[in-house]
Design a protein around this motif. Structure first.
Motif: not given
Length: 281
Positions: A140-157
């Motif tokens: 849940p915490q990773l999902a909120a970060w991945l799809t939030g307003h300041d969503a990241p880019s260029h990640w391999r998870i």
């Protein structure tokens, strides 16, 4: 010109600090030397032959001389007390209450470290390996970060979660973990499918794997070298539960101990990988 001016001011401050330090040290040496000489004089003055020599060639011990000696000793005592006070204050500041940055109590602190890496780290460091249990609190915490307003880019998870079928067969791990892991994995699959286009646009590769082995060591490995380790522990009732905290091995810690911990985590991650099957990509 502003930078040059600031540089000159900093240089002057350094020179001033160095000068004051030298003056203080010279003064300490002088007062200490005077105190030692005074102490030697007083000792020799108690011996009859040397007292006569001192009174004839050095100084006769009278009221004026005693006053001067007392003043010197008082000055030395003041300097000693001042230096002792400085050392005590320095020790109190160093040993005072402070947070232990090597212990974190929840997944939120780990996600914060991931966010800092995303904002400040190099693109080549944007990798995250999660050797998890059921991922019930992590996802849940990773999902909120991945799809939030300041969503990241260029990640391999890469997410590792315990295989529900393995949990059903296990007589050591808690039985409810099986349904919990199944629910978490279903949520991950659904979110990955819903956000597939957006994740691909932001160059985020998300991979979920299930594994079938006892995860005595688990945690998070970041691409910059940060490591968050946790362990399983036995309760008095004979059941297994996760440890209460994560031990943080910072990326700048390259000590033998830190590198052994990295090897330890890598070995458990490799073990999980050999027992894993890809679930979603």
């Amino acid at each position: 010109m502003i930078a040059v001016g600031r540089g000159r001011r900093r240089a002057k401050k350094r020179e001033s600090g160095t000068l004051s330090t030298r003056v203080r040290r010279i003064w300490e040496v002088v007062t200490t030397t005077l105190a030692l000489l005074t102490a030697v004089y007083l000792v020799l003055n108690t011996i009859e032959p040397t007292r006569m020599v001192l009174e004839r060639y050095v100084l006769k011990l009278n009221v004026e001389a005693l006053t001067a000696i007392v003043a010197i000793m008082l000055e030395v005592a003041i300097v000693a007390v001042y230096q002792l006070g400085r050392q005590v204050r320095a020790m109190r500041a160093e040993l005072g209450p402070r947070q232990d940055t090597r212990i974190v109590n929840d997944v939120g602190a780990v996600v914060d470290a991931v966010k800092r890496l995303s904002a400040e780290g190099r693109r080549s460091e944007r990798t995250l390996d999660v050797l998890g249990l059921t991922l019930n609190t992590t996802w849940p915490q990773l999902a909120a970060w991945l799809t939030g307003h300041d969503a990241p880019s260029h990640w391999r998870i890469t997410l590792y979660s315990l295989d529900p079928a393995y949990l059903e067969r296990s007589d050591e791990l808690p039985g409810y973990w099986s349904s919990e892991a199944a629910r978490s994995q279903e949520r991950i699959r659904e979110r990955a499918e819903e956000e597939a286009e957006d994740l691909a646009h932001r160059r985020i590769k998300l991979e979920l794997r299930t594994y079938a082995c006892l995860p005595a060591v688990h945690g998070f490995r970041l691409g910059n070298g940060d490591l968050f380790l946790a362990y399983l522990q036995w309760t008095e009732a004979g059941s297994i539960r996760p440890f209460e905290f994560y031990e943080h091995i910072p990326r700048e810690d390259q000590s033998a101990r830190a590198n052994r911990y990295r090897d330890l985590f890598d070995s458990w991650l490799a073990r999980a990988a050999t027992k894993a099957t890809p679930a979603v990509q």
